[in-house]
Structure formats: structure tokens, C-alpha cells
Design an enzyme around this catalytic site. Sequence first.
Site, PDB file in Angstrom:
ATOM      1  N   HIS A  29      32.001 101.769  52.508  1.00 27.54           N
ATOM      2  CA  HIS A  29      31.383 101.756  53.838  1.00 27.54           C
ATOM      3  C   HIS A  29      32.465 101.496  54.874  1.00 27.54           C
ATOM      4  CE1 HIS A  29      29.165 100.874  57.364  1.00 27.54           C
ATOM      5  NE2 HIS A  29      29.314  99.565  57.274  1.00 27.54           N
ATOM      6  N   ASN A  48      32.171 102.399  62.993  1.00 36.59           N
ATOM      7  CA  ASN A  48      31.141 102.081  62.012  1.00 36.59           C
ATOM      8  C   ASN A  48      29.896 102.895  62.336  1.00 36.59           C
ATOM      9  OD1 ASN A  48      29.062 100.955  60.494  1.00 36.59           O
ATOM     10  ND2 ASN A  48      29.723  98.841  60.801  1.00 36.59           N
ATOM     11  N   CYS A  60      23.736  99.926  56.167  1.00 44.92           N
ATOM     12  CA  CYS A  60      25.043 100.497  55.827  1.00 44.92           C
ATOM     13  C   CYS A  60      25.142 100.948  54.374  1.00 44.92           C
ATOM     14  CB  CYS A  60      26.140  99.475  56.119  1.00 44.92           C
ATOM     15  SG  CYS A  60      26.063  98.805  57.793  1.00 44.92           S
TER      16      CYS A  60
END
EC number: 2.3.1.180
Length: 312
Positions: free
Chosen positions: A238, A268, A113
Site C-alpha cells: 500500500h 496515498n 487501504c
Amino acid sequence: MNGSRIAAVGHYQPAKVLTNEDLAELVDTSDEWIRSRVGIRTRHIAGPDEPVDELAAHAAAKALAAAGLTPSDIDLVLVATSTAVDRSPNMAARVANRLGIPSPAAMDINVVCAGFTHALATADHAVRAGAATRALVIGADKMSDVADWSDRTTCVLVGDGAGAAVVEASDEPGIGPVLWGSVPEMGNAVRIEGTPSRFAQEGQSVYRWATTQLPAIARKACERAGLAPEDLAGLVLHQANLRIIEPLAEKIGAVNAVVARDVVESGNTSAASIPLAFSKLVERGEFSKGDPVLLFGFGGNLSYAGQVVRCP
């Protein structure tokens, strides 16, 4: 030239949209359960005929077009991804081939990430050192390939997509010094492992770490750029979970910043999440040219990396 800058950005998401109601037909969940815990409403899912390098190439082509450049202008391609199926050729080489970039250095960067902000720092260093003239920096992940679609705690989180930036030399530095690091002893808190590979995490551990440890680190990234958090025009964290993004933004103290909340519609997307969200904000005209924006990635390996950039 004594610096580098982002000349342009671009993003791409697959056409298929998976809603919370759709997920409720697959696992024991509901729209209310998902939105109350992670804030996500929809996510985009790539089909079996849409590999990661195709997502990446679409985003990169848009960034190139926005910069007014051609593939032959690029001599470095960096792809941040953790969902590559094959080891070789790597994603960067495949993207270069799709776009017709003639002879670039081509490298993948797997920091999950936090991959895009690591790759952006690497491109900045390469350009400032004279090792590259113009770089394509891409974050692309197909998280649907590694999702356990029977696990309601993780499958509701993930989406697919890509975002890209063109980085070039500049008289005025437009990419601030990176602040990066990791917590190796907590690396197992976020995992993509096994055969077949599957995404899993210790959600509460990640939440506590992100909301308690990261605010001070993000503020230090601002300090390295010579700015206070209240000077920021934008904050692109993020896009892991809205319940992480909102308290983290508040604790950082970026009171005047537009805060990216693309997780609501994209889920995500791992390494794609920061460039995807940033590109959308730029496309919508949320910033003026030269505005300072903190990009801050965190997650897999319990790694983190952040830098203040000036908007193209």
C-alpha cells in the site's frame, strides 16, 4: 479449472497534478517538509465532475482492453472504495452501467487501504468456487473529497485514482492464498468519518504498527504461496508513505524484488494504490509474464490482506 489468475491490469489518474509547491500556497508547508516526512512530490486530483465510478470505469476499461475481452465477458464486478458518496446504487453497479456489463453480480468492498487485496481474494474465491467466470476487480478512491485541506499533516498525503484487474479461471493458480486480518482495537488510528466525512489518522501509531508488526505477516503471505521473500520479483505495498514502504520492504527481506514507489508521484490513493502501482510496473515492462509479486494492503480499520500473484 483449479485456480484463478490475473489476465490483465489497467489504471487511471485524473489529469490535474497538485505539486508540493501548490500545497504550500494552501497550508503552512513546503516541498522539503513533505518530501522529508512522506516522500511525496506530486499527486493527481479529480475535479468535481469526476466521480469515483468514472475513475474506476476508466481503469476497468483499460484492463478489459488489455485482456482482449468485452464487457459481456464479465459476470462479477467488485469495487474496493471508501469514498463512495451514495449508498445506492453502489460503485460496482455504476461501473457496470458505464461499461455496459449486462448482468453481473456487483458489490462494493470497504476495507479502505487494504480494500483491493481483499477484493482480489474475494474474486479468486468466487472464480475457484465456480460462482463467477471472469471478474473485474477495481480499487478506486477520490481522497480529495474527504481531505481536510486546512490540515497539513493529512492533506499533503492524499491523491485520487483507480486501478483494475481482470481475474479469470486458470489451470495453474496465479493468485496465491490470501493472508488477511485486522486489529480492531486500533481501528480508530485511521478514520474517514463525520459529516462531512473527513480523513484523519494517528500517524505515529500507524507507522509503528506497520514497520514492526507487518513484516512477519507479509512473510507468512509468501509462505502460503510456497515462496521465500527472496523469490519475489516484485513487492507492491500500500502506497501510504515512503518512510513506511522502504523499511517495511527491507524487513520483509524481498532483496531481489522491484519495490513499488508510486507514492512519490501519486500520493496515498487508498484502495487504488496497489492496483495503480502494480499496473504501472507491468506497463513499464518491469516484470516478465509469470513473475511472482506480493501485493500487500494495510491501513484503514488497521486491516491487512496480502497474496502473491503471477504477473499477466
